[in-house]
Write a protein that holds these residues in place. Structure first.
Motif, PDB file in Angstrom:
ATOM      1  N   VAL A  68      42.953  35.999  41.879  1.00  0.00           N
ATOM      2  CA  VAL A  68      41.782  35.752  41.627  1.00  0.00           C
ATOM      3  C   VAL A  68      41.215  37.293  42.518  1.00  0.00           C
ATOM      4  N   GLY A  69      39.772  38.134  42.610  1.00  0.00           N
ATOM      5  CA  GLY A  69      39.823  39.024  43.190  1.00  0.00           C
ATOM      6  C   GLY A  69      38.391  39.604  42.875  1.00  0.00           C
ATOM      7  N   PRO A  70      38.013  41.099  43.515  1.00  0.00           N
ATOM      8  CA  PRO A  70      36.498  41.053  43.328  1.00  0.00           C
ATOM      9  C   PRO A  70      36.635  41.703  41.934  1.00  0.00           C
ATOM     10  N   LEU A  71      35.239  40.950  41.808  1.00  0.00           N
ATOM     11  CA  LEU A  71      35.102  41.866  40.114  1.00  0.00           C
ATOM     12  C   LEU A  71      34.394  42.978  40.491  1.00  0.00           C
ATOM     13  N   GLN A  72      34.631  44.131  41.069  1.00  0.00           N
ATOM     14  CA  GLN A  72      33.554  44.804  41.271  1.00  0.00           C
ATOM     15  C   GLN A  72      35.051  45.531  41.242  1.00  0.00           C
ATOM     16  N   ALA A  73      36.316  45.700  41.846  1.00  0.00           N
ATOM     17  CA  ALA A  73      37.558  46.121  41.170  1.00  0.00           C
ATOM     18  C   ALA A  73      37.132  45.992  40.143  1.00  0.00           C
ATOM     19  N   LEU A  74      36.841  45.213  38.710  1.00  0.00           N
ATOM     20  CA  LEU A  74      37.433  45.274  37.361  1.00  0.00           C
ATOM     21  C   LEU A  74      36.276  46.469  36.342  1.00  0.00           C
TER      22      LEU A  74
END
Length: 262
Positions: A110-116
């Protein structure tokens, strides 16, 4: 509370509901369980938690769930989705004794979409695009099966085509090199949540290590951001987990599917 704990709470609260099974054709509740039937004769057992069940109660739940599916002759296989952070005393033994076989454990990321979503161009000669046409969807599905080391199964393509026909937001992405599909993955925005799911990511073995999967993941993330999502989740193999960690996702737990076939 740590970042991982916050993400895990969001995962449990937002995704372990009807949002987990948008393509279901039937859902029945049995105590804490959600007994789902998908097209193509596939049963699926999930839940937010087991409501504090002790070992005898867990065994009863497994037996009752199996009885439910045995009443439906169209169901030929069942997946019971377990999570490593659940309190589930005796569940492994109960499932195995009932005929379920554990499959490969994956990491819940799980994580922030912006990071991808960074501008990650594909390698030279590689193009990225989405698919809609039946012929191409079937070719993508067969390629993905091969990438996962399995025999191509037309039934999996049938499910994808049925979902595309429902227009539930799912997107099918492929990477192509010299006209050949070499990598693929799904994007599944989850209605009513902050999340989009990145699923089915696979690259043919001879094309791995070139940055193709990373570029395909970034393209899906940008599409999800455009749809208003902010968080991403994925069940990741040991091949994709390190890639996602380098891009800012966090391992919050594990998931192990147990499969039963008639």
């Amino acid at each position: 509370m740590s970042t991982a704990a916050l993400y895990l709470r969001a995962y449990d609260q937002q995704l372990r509901t009807d949002a987990e099974t948008p393509s279901a054709i039937a859902v029945r509740t049995l105590g804490p369980l959600r007994l789902v039937t998908f097209p193509g004769g596939r049963g699926f057992v999930t839940y937010r938690d087991l409501a504090g069940a002790d070992e005898p109660r867990v065994r009863d739940l497994v037996a009752s769930a199996l009885d439910h599916y045995r009443e439906d002759p169209s169901v030929t296989r069942i997946e019971w989705k377990t999570r490593g952070h659940d309190h589930a005393p005796g569940l492994h033994d109960a499932l195995v004794e009932a005929g379920f076989a554990p499959q490969e454990t994956e990491s819940i990321m799980v994580g922030p979409l912006q990071a991808l979503a960074a501008d990650t161009p594909p390698p030279p000669g590689v193009t990225l695009r989405t698919l809609q046409e039946e012929r191409e969807v079937r070719a993508m599905s067969a390629m993905a099966d091969i990438g996962f080391g399995e025999d191509p199964d037309p039934a999996r393509a049938d499910v994808l085509l049925a979902r595309l026909a429902r227009a539930d937001g799912m997107e099918l992405w492929v990477a192509e090199l010299e006209g050949r599909m070499v990598s693929a993955g799904r994007l599944e925005p989850v209605p009513g949540t902050e999340f989009a799911g990145i699923w089915g990511g696979v690259t043919l073995p001879e094309y791995r290590g070139r940055g193709i999967y990373r570029a395909l993941t970034a393209a899906r993330a940008r599409s999800a951001l455009a749809a208003g999502k902010t968080l991403v989740h994925s069940d990741s193999t040991e091949y994709s987990r390190p890639i996602l960690e380098r891009q800012g996702l966090v391992k919050v737990s594990t998931t192990t599917p147990y499969e039963w076939r008639c």
